[in-house]
Scaffold this active site. Structure first.
Site, PDB file in Angstrom:
ATOM      1  CG  HIS A 106      72.469  38.468  61.790  1.00 53.55           C
ATOM      2  ND1 HIS A 106      73.816  38.624  61.535  1.00 53.55           N
ATOM      3  CD2 HIS A 106      71.903  39.681  61.583  1.00 53.55           C
ATOM      4  CE1 HIS A 106      74.057  39.872  61.171  1.00 53.55           C
ATOM      5  NE2 HIS A 106      72.914  40.537  61.197  1.00 53.55           N
ATOM      6  CG  HIS A 126      65.235  43.106  60.574  1.00 51.52           C
ATOM      7  ND1 HIS A 126      65.988  42.254  59.800  1.00 51.52           N
ATOM      8  CD2 HIS A 126      63.986  43.105  60.008  1.00 51.52           C
ATOM      9  CE1 HIS A 126      65.265  41.769  58.798  1.00 51.52           C
ATOM     10  NE2 HIS A 126      64.050  42.279  58.905  1.00 51.52           N
ATOM     11  N   GLY A 160      63.147  48.280  63.729  1.00 55.77           N
ATOM     12  CA  GLY A 160      61.730  48.595  63.849  1.00 55.77           C
ATOM     13  C   GLY A 160      61.233  48.782  65.261  1.00 55.77           C
ATOM     14  CG  MET A 180      69.553  54.614  61.595  1.00 61.55           C
ATOM     15  SD  MET A 180      70.035  53.564  60.189  1.00 61.55           S
ATOM     16  CE  MET A 180      71.186  52.442  60.966  1.00 61.55           C
ATOM     17  CB  SER A 181      64.706  55.810  60.765  1.00 61.03           C
ATOM     18  OG  SER A 181      63.919  54.724  61.231  1.00 61.03           O
TER      19      SER A 181
END
Length: 208
Positions: A106, A126, A160, A180-181
């Protein structure tokens, strides 16, 4: 995909049969399918691995997240560890069946440290706002650029990232993206993964 990596990370919500069916469709377009199932014991994760293999997914494209016992007994493409994990050097004997070892980071200092410990790749994020991290501000492209400038191993951007956002992510130095999504929640996962893979290929071609 001409050098750029595409990692698809499981979302912990799919039934075994659904996971295997989607994995069997998308694997030709990806670098890695991560089995990231924090709530499942090793026995269930092994069943997911077996189901994916039965669906035709090559073992080298399956990465297990966090289950050292599995990485010690099953030859897979990779072992991925969380940023809070112990030094990778201390885990080497327990993970030597994995072809690659990666870790989530991170910030710049973490990235340098994990590279020194022997990580083969890093996942950083992210990058953009994402529903999986509600209320947490994104780390953004500037910090991604700082991280990629400080290490020589691949940095995979997560968070994102849509096909339309791949160009700025790669321009910031990322070696690929993790999703992922954008794949698992898509109405047509194969069409969705092809959109990502096509963008990665297009960007590589333009840089030649």
């Amino acid at each position: 995909m001409a050098g750029y990596e595409l990692h698809v990370i499981s979302n912990g919500k799919l039934e075994e049969a659904t996971f295997a069916r989607i994995a069997g469709c998308i694997h030709p377009y990806v670098t890695a399918i991560h089995i990231r199932e924090k709530e499942k014991p090793a026995e269930q994760v092994l069943r997911l691995i077996g189901a994916a293999l039965a669906a035709g997914v090559p073992a080298e494209r399956l990465y297990v997240n966090g289950h050292l016992s599995i990485a010690a007994t099953v030859t897979l493409g990779g072992l991925h560890m969380a940023g809070s994990s112990p030094q990778l050097t201390s885990l080497h004997d327990m993970s030597n069946r994995a072809l690659r070892t990666g870790v989530s980071v991170h910030g710049v200092n973490e990235a340098r440290q994990r590279e020194q410990e022997g990580a083969d790749y890093l996942v950083f994020g992210h990058i953009y706002e994402t529903g999986s991290k509600p209320g947490l501000p994104p780390r953004g492209l500037e910090l991604l650029s700082e991280v990629t400038a400080e290490v020589s191993i691949p940095v995979i951007a997560i968070g994102g990232v849509t096909p339309e956002r791949i160009r700025p992510v790669l321009e910031a130095g990322a070696s690929g993206v993790a999703v992922m999504s954008g794949i698992w929640d898509a109405a047509d996962p194969e069409q969705a993964v092809r959109a990502y893979a096509n963008e990665l290929t297009i960007k590589e071609s333009k840089q030649r």
